[in-house]
Design a protein around this motif. Structure first.
Motif, mmCIF file in Angstrom:
data_model
loop_
_atom_site.group_PDB
_atom_site.id
_atom_site.type_symbol
_atom_site.label_atom_id
_atom_site.label_comp_id
_atom_site.label_asym_id
_atom_site.label_seq_id
_atom_site.Cartn_x
_atom_site.Cartn_y
_atom_site.Cartn_z
ATOM 1 N N GLN A 86 42.105 42.507 27.243
ATOM 2 C CA GLN A 86 41.057 41.482 27.143
ATOM 3 C C GLN A 86 39.902 41.821 28.088
ATOM 4 O OE1 GLN A 86 42.022 37.503 26.633
ATOM 5 N NE2 GLN A 86 39.946 36.838 27.016
ATOM 6 N N ILE A 87 40.231 42.231 29.308
ATOM 7 C CA ILE A 87 39.209 42.622 30.285
ATOM 8 C C ILE A 87 38.392 43.787 29.737
ATOM 9 C CG2 ILE A 87 38.865 43.680 32.562
ATOM 10 C CD1 ILE A 87 41.362 42.011 33.471
ATOM 11 N N GLN A 88 39.095 44.765 29.148
ATOM 12 C CA GLN A 88 38.412 45.934 28.579
ATOM 13 C C GLN A 88 37.515 45.528 27.418
ATOM 14 O OE1 GLN A 88 38.361 48.911 29.795
ATOM 15 N NE2 GLN A 88 37.260 49.939 28.161
ATOM 16 N N SER A 89 37.999 44.673 26.556
ATOM 17 C CA SER A 89 37.231 44.213 25.398
ATOM 18 C C SER A 89 35.964 43.477 25.839
ATOM 19 C CB SER A 89 38.107 43.303 24.540
ATOM 20 O OG SER A 89 37.377 42.773 23.472
ATOM 21 N N GLU A 90 36.087 42.588 26.809
ATOM 22 C CA GLU A 90 34.930 41.847 27.318
ATOM 23 C C GLU A 90 33.906 42.793 27.941
ATOM 24 O OE1 GLU A 90 36.650 39.020 30.008
ATOM 25 O OE2 GLU A 90 37.482 37.812 28.380
ATOM 26 N N PHE A 91 34.404 43.769 28.671
ATOM 27 C CA PHE A 91 33.513 44.740 29.306
ATOM 28 C C PHE A 91 32.739 45.530 28.253
ATOM 29 C CE2 PHE A 91 32.910 49.124 30.946
ATOM 30 C CZ PHE A 91 31.970 48.846 31.921
ATOM 31 N N LEU A 92 33.440 46.040 27.248
ATOM 32 C CA LEU A 92 32.770 46.821 26.210
ATOM 33 C C LEU A 92 31.754 45.987 25.447
ATOM 34 C CD1 LEU A 92 35.739 48.942 24.837
ATOM 35 C CD2 LEU A 92 33.812 49.722 26.223
ATOM 36 N N ARG A 93 32.107 44.746 25.153
ATOM 37 C CA ARG A 93 31.179 43.860 24.440
ATOM 38 C C ARG A 93 29.900 43.654 25.269
ATOM 39 N NH1 ARG A 93 34.533 40.767 22.101
ATOM 40 N NH2 ARG A 93 35.241 39.738 23.986
ATOM 41 N N ALA A 126 30.459 48.276 35.937
ATOM 42 C CA ALA A 126 31.664 49.114 35.869
ATOM 43 C C ALA A 126 32.554 48.904 37.092
ATOM 44 C CB ALA A 126 31.265 50.586 35.749
ATOM 45 N N PHE A 127 31.959 48.765 38.260
ATOM 46 C CA PHE A 127 32.759 48.510 39.462
ATOM 47 C C PHE A 127 33.438 47.149 39.388
ATOM 48 C CE2 PHE A 127 29.798 51.649 41.594
ATOM 49 C CZ PHE A 127 30.762 52.641 41.712
ATOM 50 N N GLU A 128 32.722 46.153 38.894
ATOM 51 C CA GLU A 128 33.310 44.825 38.737
ATOM 52 C C GLU A 128 34.445 44.871 37.715
ATOM 53 O OE1 GLU A 128 34.261 41.080 39.529
ATOM 54 O OE2 GLU A 128 32.820 42.283 40.649
ATOM 55 N N HIS A 129 34.240 45.614 36.659
ATOM 56 C CA HIS A 129 35.264 45.802 35.634
ATOM 57 C C HIS A 129 36.516 46.438 36.245
ATOM 58 C CE1 HIS A 129 37.217 46.966 31.925
ATOM 59 N NE2 HIS A 129 37.064 48.242 32.210
ATOM 60 N N ALA A 130 36.305 47.471 37.043
ATOM 61 C CA ALA A 130 37.439 48.144 37.687
ATOM 62 C C ALA A 130 38.195 47.183 38.605
ATOM 63 C CB ALA A 130 36.942 49.358 38.477
ATOM 64 N N ARG A 131 37.465 46.344 39.323
ATOM 65 C CA ARG A 131 38.118 45.361 40.196
ATOM 66 C C ARG A 131 38.984 44.391 39.387
ATOM 67 N NH1 ARG A 131 33.125 45.702 42.802
ATOM 68 N NH2 ARG A 131 33.352 46.622 44.859
ATOM 69 N N PRO A 160 55.518 42.928 28.924
ATOM 70 C CA PRO A 160 56.057 43.154 30.269
ATOM 71 C C PRO A 160 54.940 43.057 31.305
ATOM 72 C CG PRO A 160 55.900 45.223 29.063
ATOM 73 C CD PRO A 160 55.535 44.117 28.095
ATOM 74 N N LYS A 161 55.294 42.565 32.466
ATOM 75 C CA LYS A 161 54.326 42.478 33.563
ATOM 76 C C LYS A 161 54.055 43.883 34.094
ATOM 77 C CE LYS A 161 53.901 38.011 33.898
ATOM 78 N NZ LYS A 161 52.674 37.371 33.556
ATOM 79 N N LEU A 162 52.830 44.078 34.570
ATOM 80 C CA LEU A 162 52.487 45.347 35.198
ATOM 81 C C LEU A 162 52.967 45.296 36.639
ATOM 82 C CD1 LEU A 162 48.834 45.883 33.892
ATOM 83 C CD2 LEU A 162 50.906 47.003 33.089
ATOM 84 N N GLU A 163 53.916 46.097 36.945
ATOM 85 C CA GLU A 163 54.479 46.119 38.294
ATOM 86 C C GLU A 163 53.760 47.171 39.131
ATOM 87 O OE1 GLU A 163 56.710 43.976 39.429
ATOM 88 O OE2 GLU A 163 56.937 43.020 37.470
ATOM 89 N N HIS A 194 43.544 43.933 39.052
ATOM 90 C CA HIS A 194 44.325 42.698 39.203
ATOM 91 C C HIS A 194 44.970 42.222 37.905
ATOM 92 C CE1 HIS A 194 43.251 42.195 43.357
ATOM 93 N NE2 HIS A 194 42.005 42.494 43.046
ATOM 94 N N ALA A 195 44.851 43.007 36.836
ATOM 95 C CA ALA A 195 45.497 42.634 35.574
ATOM 96 C C ALA A 195 47.009 42.613 35.774
ATOM 97 C CB ALA A 195 45.117 43.613 34.471
ATOM 98 N N THR A 196 47.637 41.604 35.216
ATOM 99 C CA THR A 196 49.086 41.449 35.405
ATOM 100 C C THR A 196 49.904 41.864 34.185
ATOM 101 O OG1 THR A 196 48.927 39.140 34.727
ATOM 102 C CG2 THR A 196 48.836 39.613 37.098
ATOM 103 N N ASP A 197 49.239 42.058 33.050
ATOM 104 C CA ASP A 197 49.951 42.547 31.864
ATOM 105 C C ASP A 197 48.977 43.293 30.963
ATOM 106 O OD1 ASP A 197 48.616 40.613 30.184
ATOM 107 O OD2 ASP A 197 50.132 39.139 30.745
ATOM 108 N N LEU A 198 49.524 43.960 29.972
ATOM 109 C CA LEU A 198 48.706 44.785 29.092
ATOM 110 C C LEU A 198 47.709 43.944 28.292
ATOM 111 C CD1 LEU A 198 48.126 47.596 28.095
ATOM 112 C CD2 LEU A 198 49.940 47.314 26.399
ATOM 113 N N GLN A 199 48.121 42.761 27.868
ATOM 114 C CA GLN A 199 47.223 41.899 27.105
ATOM 115 C C GLN A 199 45.998 41.513 27.943
ATOM 116 O OE1 GLN A 199 49.050 38.425 25.422
ATOM 117 N NE2 GLN A 199 47.127 37.640 24.606
ATOM 118 N N GLN A 200 46.220 41.163 29.203
ATOM 119 C CA GLN A 200 45.107 40.810 30.078
ATOM 120 C C GLN A 200 44.200 42.020 30.301
ATOM 121 O OE1 GLN A 200 46.122 39.698 34.109
ATOM 122 N NE2 GLN A 200 44.292 38.441 34.307
ATOM 123 N N ALA A 201 44.780 43.197 30.497
ATOM 124 C CA ALA A 201 43.993 44.413 30.692
ATOM 125 C C ALA A 201 43.149 44.711 29.452
ATOM 126 C CB ALA A 201 44.909 45.596 31.007
#
Length: 117
Positions: free
Chosen positions: A81-88, A63-68, A4-7, A72-79
């Motif tokens: 992925q963003i989290q995974s890239e940040f942690l890596r 961390a601020f760039e990560h938060a930005r 589902p899209k993040l509304e 703008h994440a539009t779905d849970l999968q994108q969020a």
């Protein structure tokens, strides 16, 4: 299965971005003051302190760039992925920072020993 899209209302995303910008500006002022403070009192640990402040500042900027990006994440999968890239990237950076700090401590200890001899 379709995610589902993040509304999230645009107003909430805008508010989150403004809050991130304000926090980043406040931390920038803190780091400016901290750097001035560290350099105003020369000591054997000044370089290591400056390096530690620099690493902390880099981590906070990431961390601020990560938060930005998350705003703008539009779905849970994108969020996720963003989290995974940040942690890596943070794990990689932490290892590099520890290597540099360890090297700096060893060099400082070596220099101190040379001065006493």
């Amino acid at each position: 299965m379709i995610e589902p899209k993040l509304e999230v209302p645009t107003e909430l995303r805008d508010l989150a971005e403004k809050t991130i910008d304000q926090a980043e500006k406040a931390f920038g002022m803190f780091f400016d003051a901290a750097n001035k403070s560290v350099t105003s009192i020369p000591s054997p640990g000044t370089e290591i302190s400056k390096q530690a402040l620099s690493f902390t500042e880099q981590n906070l900027k990431a961390a601020f760039e990560h938060a930005r990006k998350l705003v703008h994440a539009t779905d849970l999968q994108q969020a996720m992925q963003i989290q995974s890239e940040f942690l890596r990237s943070q794990f990689t950076n932490a290892g590099e920072h520890m290597r540099q700090i360890s090297s700096g401590v060893m060099n400082a200890a070596r220099d101190t020993t040379k001065i006493k001899l």
